[in-house]
Design a protein around this motif. Sequence first.
Motif, PDB file in Angstrom:
ATOM      1  N   LEU A   1     -12.511   9.442   9.469  1.00 47.86           N
ATOM      2  CA  LEU A   1     -11.252   9.732  10.134  1.00 47.86           C
ATOM      3  C   LEU A   1     -10.736   8.526  10.901  1.00 47.86           C
ATOM      4  O   LEU A   1      -9.536   8.254  10.917  1.00 47.86           O
ATOM      5  CB  LEU A   1     -11.419  10.933  11.076  1.00 47.86           C
ATOM      6  N   CYS A   2     -11.638   7.805  11.506  1.00 52.09           N
ATOM      7  CA  CYS A   2     -11.193   6.640  12.260  1.00 52.09           C
ATOM      8  C   CYS A   2     -10.452   5.675  11.344  1.00 52.09           C
ATOM      9  O   CYS A   2      -9.438   5.098  11.713  1.00 52.09           O
ATOM     10  CB  CYS A   2     -12.361   5.933  12.933  1.00 52.09           C
ATOM     11  N   PHE A   3     -10.990   5.547  10.125  1.00 50.02           N
ATOM     12  CA  PHE A   3     -10.321   4.667   9.176  1.00 50.02           C
ATOM     13  C   PHE A   3      -8.983   5.248   8.741  1.00 50.02           C
ATOM     14  O   PHE A   3      -8.008   4.520   8.551  1.00 50.02           O
ATOM     15  CB  PHE A   3     -11.215   4.430   7.968  1.00 50.02           C
ATOM     16  N   ASP A   4      -8.936   6.577   8.622  1.00 54.85           N
ATOM     17  CA  ASP A   4      -7.677   7.252   8.308  1.00 54.85           C
ATOM     18  C   ASP A   4      -6.591   6.873   9.300  1.00 54.85           C
ATOM     19  O   ASP A   4      -5.470   6.538   8.926  1.00 54.85           O
ATOM     20  CB  ASP A   4      -7.854   8.772   8.392  1.00 54.85           C
ATOM     21  N   ILE A   5      -6.939   6.989  10.558  1.00 57.33           N
ATOM     22  CA  ILE A   5      -5.956   6.719  11.594  1.00 57.33           C
ATOM     23  C   ILE A   5      -5.576   5.244  11.593  1.00 57.33           C
ATOM     24  O   ILE A   5      -4.400   4.879  11.674  1.00 57.33           O
ATOM     25  CB  ILE A   5      -6.499   7.105  12.984  1.00 57.33           C
ATOM     26  N   TYR A   6      -6.605   4.413  11.474  1.00 55.33           N
ATOM     27  CA  TYR A   6      -6.389   2.971  11.423  1.00 55.33           C
ATOM     28  C   TYR A   6      -5.421   2.627  10.293  1.00 55.33           C
ATOM     29  O   TYR A   6      -4.419   1.931  10.497  1.00 55.33           O
ATOM     30  CB  TYR A   6      -7.739   2.290  11.200  1.00 55.33           C
ATOM     31  N   ALA A   7      -5.702   3.142   9.097  1.00 59.94           N
ATOM     32  CA  ALA A   7      -4.888   2.818   7.928  1.00 59.94           C
ATOM     33  C   ALA A   7      -3.488   3.411   8.050  1.00 59.94           C
ATOM     34  O   ALA A   7      -2.503   2.789   7.633  1.00 59.94           O
ATOM     35  CB  ALA A   7      -5.578   3.333   6.668  1.00 59.94           C
ATOM     36  N   THR A   8      -3.400   4.592   8.638  1.00 59.89           N
ATOM     37  CA  THR A   8      -2.095   5.231   8.776  1.00 59.89           C
ATOM     38  C   THR A   8      -1.240   4.485   9.791  1.00 59.89           C
ATOM     39  O   THR A   8      -0.042   4.259   9.566  1.00 59.89           O
ATOM     40  CB  THR A   8      -2.261   6.697   9.190  1.00 59.89           C
TER      41      THR A   8
ATOM     42  N   GLY B   1      -6.693  15.094   4.880  1.00 57.73           N
ATOM     43  CA  GLY B   1      -5.796  15.313   3.751  1.00 57.73           C
ATOM     44  C   GLY B   1      -4.362  14.942   4.062  1.00 57.73           C
ATOM     45  O   GLY B   1      -3.691  14.261   3.269  1.00 57.73           O
ATOM     46  N   MET B   2      -3.900  15.352   5.224  1.00 60.30           N
ATOM     47  CA  MET B   2      -2.502  15.067   5.567  1.00 60.30           C
ATOM     48  C   MET B   2      -2.260  13.588   5.789  1.00 60.30           C
ATOM     49  O   MET B   2      -1.214  13.059   5.392  1.00 60.30           O
ATOM     50  CB  MET B   2      -2.096  15.861   6.805  1.00 60.30           C
ATOM     51  N   LEU B   3      -3.219  12.920   6.406  1.00 62.62           N
ATOM     52  CA  LEU B   3      -3.037  11.487   6.625  1.00 62.62           C
ATOM     53  C   LEU B   3      -3.048  10.740   5.299  1.00 62.62           C
ATOM     54  O   LEU B   3      -2.287   9.784   5.113  1.00 62.62           O
ATOM     55  CB  LEU B   3      -4.125  10.949   7.562  1.00 62.62           C
ATOM     56  N   GLY B   4      -3.889  11.190   4.388  1.00 59.98           N
ATOM     57  CA  GLY B   4      -3.904  10.579   3.065  1.00 59.98           C
ATOM     58  C   GLY B   4      -2.573  10.770   2.354  1.00 59.98           C
ATOM     59  O   GLY B   4      -2.028   9.826   1.758  1.00 59.98           O
ATOM     60  N   LYS B   5      -2.042  11.966   2.462  1.00 56.58           N
ATOM     61  CA  LYS B   5      -0.749  12.250   1.838  1.00 56.58           C
ATOM     62  C   LYS B   5       0.352  11.403   2.477  1.00 56.58           C
ATOM     63  O   LYS B   5       1.230  10.866   1.793  1.00 56.58           O
ATOM     64  CB  LYS B   5      -0.418  13.741   2.002  1.00 56.58           C
ATOM     65  N   LEU B   6       0.285  11.296   3.794  1.00 58.39           N
ATOM     66  CA  LEU B   6       1.272  10.497   4.521  1.00 58.39           C
ATOM     67  C   LEU B   6       1.236   9.044   4.060  1.00 58.39           C
ATOM     68  O   LEU B   6       2.276   8.446   3.766  1.00 58.39           O
ATOM     69  CB  LEU B   6       0.970  10.595   6.021  1.00 58.39           C
ATOM     70  N   ARG B   7       0.042   8.492   3.932  1.00 62.38           N
ATOM     71  CA  ARG B   7      -0.065   7.100   3.491  1.00 62.38           C
ATOM     72  C   ARG B   7       0.444   6.941   2.065  1.00 62.38           C
ATOM     73  O   ARG B   7       1.117   5.958   1.736  1.00 62.38           O
ATOM     74  CB  ARG B   7      -1.516   6.619   3.585  1.00 62.38           C
ATOM     75  N   ALA B   8       0.135   7.922   1.236  1.00 65.60           N
ATOM     76  CA  ALA B   8       0.605   7.847  -0.156  1.00 65.60           C
ATOM     77  C   ALA B   8       2.134   7.858  -0.199  1.00 65.60           C
ATOM     78  O   ALA B   8       2.746   7.091  -0.947  1.00 65.60           O
ATOM     79  CB  ALA B   8       0.028   9.016  -0.950  1.00 65.60           C
ATOM     80  N   SER B   9       2.745   8.697   0.616  1.00 57.00           N
ATOM     81  CA  SER B   9       4.208   8.745   0.663  1.00 57.00           C
ATOM     82  C   SER B   9       4.784   7.422   1.124  1.00 57.00           C
ATOM     83  O   SER B   9       5.759   6.920   0.568  1.00 57.00           O
ATOM     84  CB  SER B   9       4.670   9.847   1.623  1.00 57.00           C
ATOM     85  N   LEU B  10       4.158   6.846   2.141  1.00 58.74           N
ATOM     86  CA  LEU B  10       4.652   5.580   2.681  1.00 58.74           C
ATOM     87  C   LEU B  10       4.507   4.474   1.653  1.00 58.74           C
ATOM     88  O   LEU B  10       5.404   3.641   1.497  1.00 58.74           O
ATOM     89  CB  LEU B  10       3.902   5.219   3.961  1.00 58.74           C
ATOM     90  N   ARG B  11       3.385   4.469   0.947  1.00 62.48           N
ATOM     91  CA  ARG B  11       3.182   3.459  -0.089  1.00 62.48           C
ATOM     92  C   ARG B  11       4.277   3.569  -1.132  1.00 62.48           C
ATOM     93  O   ARG B  11       4.866   2.581  -1.548  1.00 62.48           O
ATOM     94  CB  ARG B  11       1.819   3.666  -0.750  1.00 62.48           C
ATOM     95  N   ASN B  12       4.548   4.804  -1.532  1.00 62.45           N
ATOM     96  CA  ASN B  12       5.556   5.060  -2.546  1.00 62.45           C
ATOM     97  C   ASN B  12       6.951   4.669  -2.054  1.00 62.45           C
ATOM     98  O   ASN B  12       7.730   4.049  -2.774  1.00 62.45           O
ATOM     99  CB  ASN B  12       5.532   6.533  -2.919  1.00 62.45           C
ATOM    100  N   ALA B  13       7.255   5.004  -0.808  1.00 59.78           N
ATOM    101  CA  ALA B  13       8.571   4.706  -0.248  1.00 59.78           C
ATOM    102  C   ALA B  13       8.801   3.218  -0.152  1.00 59.78           C
ATOM    103  O   ALA B  13       9.907   2.734  -0.340  1.00 59.78           O
ATOM    104  CB  ALA B  13       8.713   5.349   1.130  1.00 59.78           C
ATOM    105  N   ARG B  14       7.727   2.476   0.110  1.00 58.12           N
ATOM    106  CA  ARG B  14       7.864   1.029   0.253  1.00 58.12           C
ATOM    107  C   ARG B  14       8.274   0.407  -1.086  1.00 58.12           C
ATOM    108  O   ARG B  14       9.146  -0.443  -1.136  1.00 58.12           O
ATOM    109  CB  ARG B  14       6.557   0.421   0.741  1.00 58.12           C
ATOM    110  N   VAL B  15       7.650   0.901  -2.167  1.00 59.73           N
ATOM    111  CA  VAL B  15       7.980   0.384  -3.485  1.00 59.73           C
ATOM    112  C   VAL B  15       9.405   0.773  -3.866  1.00 59.73           C
ATOM    113  O   VAL B  15      10.200  -0.053  -4.307  1.00 59.73           O
ATOM    114  CB  VAL B  15       6.986   0.926  -4.537  1.00 59.73           C
TER     115      VAL B  15
END
Lengths: 156, 156
Positions: A18-25, B138-152
């Motif tokens: 989770l810490c990495f999740d937050i860091y990456a987000t 899960g939500m943070l992963g989804k959030l990062r995926a959306s951001l990655r996609n939006a950047r492209v």
Amino acid sequence: MADDNLPGGMSLRPESMLCFDIYATHHAIGQAYQPLLSEVGLTYPQYLVMIVLWDRDGQSVGDLGARLDLASSTLTPLIKRMESQGLLERKRDSSDERKVRVTLTNAGRELKQKASHVPACVARAFGLSMEEFVQLHGMLGKLRASLRNARVTGTA
Amino acid sequence: MADDNLPGGMSLRPESMLCFDIYATHHAIGQAYQPLLSEVGLTYPQYLVMIVLWDRDGQSVGDLGARLDLASSTLTPLIKRMESQGLLERKRDSSDERKVRVTLTNAGRELKQKASHVPACVARAFGLSMEEFVQLHGMLGKLRASLRNARVTGTA
DNA sequence: TGCGATTTAGTCGTGCTCGATATATACAGG
DNA sequence: CCTGTATATATCGAGCACGACTAAATCGCA
């Protein structure tokens, strides 16, 4: 053997922590804001300061620090840079000379309009439903509250 | 008038903005790790590098950057500091002299045991149920995926 | 073979962040 | 009033992070 006996499938792989999740987000959000904010000449921390000042002008350095959880050693140079950009002014509080009141200039107030597209733009890029948004907000708030409490109590 | 016409009760107050949530949570997590990590002589970013290397030794600088989403301009000095602390070694890949392979020293490998209490310690301080933990991940992963996609795609 | 394009690290300048520390103002008790 | 303590901001050194740029090695293709 497993790296560590952590509950529920946790491992030391950074992607699953989770810490990495937050860091990456945090990282990804910074990247999302950067191009939008550079158009209006702000960094992300400077933008946060502006948001706090747009909400209520004339707060002290300590007030800003309390809202943003930043120390004076961070805020003082940051605010000075913004002052030299003409966004705000710093002056000692006449009734308590220890405090420095930070007030927006006209340019600083006008920037609010110039940056008004930013929040919706980023919110769109988040790609979360309103329900997920609220849920996430709630969990992060709870997480911070736990961390605050753990710090006082001690983790051992 | 309302500050902005944002969906669903969003406002510009920092406490209610998700970007601020992540920013503040990142901040709070850093504070939670700091006392634990300073006992073993690591900063938080250095700890992340160690986690990646404990998982698989001998990765290149570029590999580490891909895992942690950091540029060489961040990693090179960071890794050099860790090298001077005796945690790892840097040497050019003999089959591709462009690459620098980062390998742990004995001290670096031993640190894994010395820091083995850290993840559980922090996980406890998080104060989340396993269910919330998984949901948040899960939500943070989804959030990062959306951001990655939006950047492209571009945000406009 | 050889030369241009790509890949990989590294360097540099700027800005953010902290902890430790300094300085100046305010306040409280005698 | 004076002195000690608390509060508010500022300074300093170290580390992290980025973008722009450089240097060297590799690759691809004529």
